[in-house]
Write a protein that holds these residues in place. Structure first.
Motif, PDB file in Angstrom:
ATOM      1  N   GLY A 291      -2.560 -11.185   3.253  1.00 27.30           N
ATOM      2  CA  GLY A 291      -1.399 -12.229   2.594  1.00 27.30           C
ATOM      3  C   GLY A 291       0.042 -11.024   2.260  1.00 27.30           C
ATOM      4  O   GLY A 291       0.316 -10.007   3.324  1.00 27.30           O
ATOM      5  N   GLU A 292       0.107 -10.459   1.140  1.00 30.61           N
ATOM      6  CA  GLU A 292       1.157  -9.592   0.560  1.00 30.61           C
ATOM      7  C   GLU A 292       1.177  -8.727   1.030  1.00 30.61           C
ATOM      8  O   GLU A 292       1.814  -7.204   1.485  1.00 30.61           O
ATOM      9  CB  GLU A 292       1.545  -9.894  -0.763  1.00 30.61           C
ATOM     10  CG  GLU A 292       2.153 -10.877  -1.135  1.00 30.61           C
ATOM     11  CD  GLU A 292       2.706 -10.723  -2.580  1.00 30.61           C
ATOM     12  OE1 GLU A 292       2.886 -10.297  -3.225  1.00 30.61           O
ATOM     13  OE2 GLU A 292       3.130 -11.908  -2.679  1.00 30.61           O
ATOM     14  N   ARG A 293      -0.107  -7.776   0.900  1.00 31.09           N
ATOM     15  CA  ARG A 293      -0.601  -6.239   1.216  1.00 31.09           C
ATOM     16  C   ARG A 293      -1.002  -6.437   2.820  1.00 31.09           C
ATOM     17  O   ARG A 293      -1.018  -4.711   3.158  1.00 31.09           O
ATOM     18  CB  ARG A 293      -1.766  -5.788   0.367  1.00 31.09           C
ATOM     19  CG  ARG A 293      -1.747  -6.397  -1.269  1.00 31.09           C
ATOM     20  CD  ARG A 293      -2.837  -5.093  -2.009  1.00 31.09           C
ATOM     21  NE  ARG A 293      -2.676  -4.094  -2.076  1.00 31.09           N
ATOM     22  CZ  ARG A 293      -1.958  -3.282  -2.214  1.00 31.09           C
ATOM     23  NH1 ARG A 293      -1.189  -3.081  -3.001  1.00 31.09           N
ATOM     24  NH2 ARG A 293      -2.359  -1.756  -1.058  1.00 31.09           N
ATOM     25  N   GLY A 294      -0.982  -6.879   3.577  1.00 39.50           N
ATOM     26  CA  GLY A 294      -1.206  -7.046   5.092  1.00 39.50           C
ATOM     27  C   GLY A 294      -2.868  -6.597   5.229  1.00 39.50           C
ATOM     28  O   GLY A 294      -3.633  -6.772   4.048  1.00 39.50           O
ATOM     29  N   VAL A 295      -2.578  -6.212   7.119  1.00 36.87           N
ATOM     30  CA  VAL A 295      -4.519  -5.653   7.071  1.00 36.87           C
ATOM     31  C   VAL A 295      -3.822  -4.146   7.283  1.00 36.87           C
ATOM     32  O   VAL A 295      -3.042  -3.187   8.195  1.00 36.87           O
ATOM     33  CB  VAL A 295      -4.977  -5.886   8.165  1.00 36.87           C
ATOM     34  CG1 VAL A 295      -6.403  -5.530   8.883  1.00 36.87           C
ATOM     35  CG2 VAL A 295      -4.344  -8.069   7.340  1.00 36.87           C
TER      36      VAL A 295
END
Length: 264
Positions: free
Chosen positions: A118-122
């Motif tokens: 999502g917005e925070r990524g991985v």
């Protein structure tokens, strides 16, 4: 600013080791956290009892993400956590303190990251040295100064709980190189690293683990050992706080550099 925090494990519920204590409430994306803030040697220190003030939160339901996020939001850079553990290692006896340096994760159902896409990524955070070397050195120096023995290495095996482990599990953990077994250190240590905070765990051995202990394990046994050692662990925490260099720029604070750093 509050740069130091204590996460108190089983038996370490009392923030009165600090002065001028007041209640605070931090709203995070993962829930609201109730904590206390006090002072010691002119330094502000946050205090969170991991299981709640009356030990009402079991290890698998602790809101680890909210706790770490709340401390990051406060400005905390250094965390000293305490854990009550069983021992798999005959050299680590009930009543001993261990500054663990590695962990083995046998938890099953816990979310262990702030980064789920999502917005925070991985992100893939490095945990070669999961426990801050600088804060661990503070602990060793403090222990030496006040005459408390601390084992300087130890592998913490984290299980899901809330049940104790079987003798077969303990035998397996020992074969894998585990020294201690507990239920709370993961994902707390991993989340602290993702949040680019210096994190150290002081484990107190409360009993020998199942199959090693001569009698069945009880929570009362854990609490009895903690109570008998409460003053020592309090003094060790305070002596460590006093020795911390709050101006140092530890590598823990750059754990997500390649991802642009941790963002609240």
């Amino acid at each position: 600013m509050v740069k130091i925090a204590i996460i108190g494990g089983t038996g370490v519920y009392d923030p009165r080791i600090l002065n001028n204590v007041y209640q605070d409430e931090i709203v995070t994306p993962y829930g609201t956290v109730q904590l206390k803030v006090g002072e010691y040697v002119g330094r502000k220190v946050a205090f969170i009892p991991r299981h709640g003030s009356s030990h009402s939160i079991p290890p698998h339901l602790i809101n680890y993400r909210a706790n770490i996020w709340a401390m990051k939001q406060l400005g905390v850079e250094n965390i000293i956590s305490t854990t009550a553990v069983g021992s798999l290692n005959p050299a680590m006896k009930p009543g001993d303190f261990v500054a663990v340096d590695q962990f083995i994760d046998f938890t099953k159902g816990r979310i262990s990251t702030f980064y789920e896409g999502g917005e925070r990524g991985v992100v893939h955070v490095d945990v070669t040295n999961p426990y801050c070397p600088s804060v661990r050195q503070d602990v060793f120096q403090a222990a030496k100064a006040i005459g408390i023995k601390v084992h300087q290495t130890g592998v913490y095996v984290c299980t899901e709980g809330p049940r104790f482990e079987t003798p077969a599990e303990i035998s397996m953990f020992a074969k894998l190189g585990g020294d201690l077994v507990g239920m709370t250190n993961v994902p707390e240590v991993v989340l602290a690293r993702e949040a680019e905070m210096c994190y150290c765990t002081i484990s107190m051995v409360t009993n020998f683990a199942a199959g090693i202990s001569e009698s069945p394990l009880t929570h009362g046994e854990v609490l009895d050992t903690m109570r008998s050692n409460t003053e020592n662990i309090k003094q060790l925490i305070l002596a460590t706080i006093q020795r911390m260099d709050l101006s140092r720029n530890c590598t823990c604070r750059q754990a997500l550099r390649e991802f642009g750093g941790f963002q609240l």
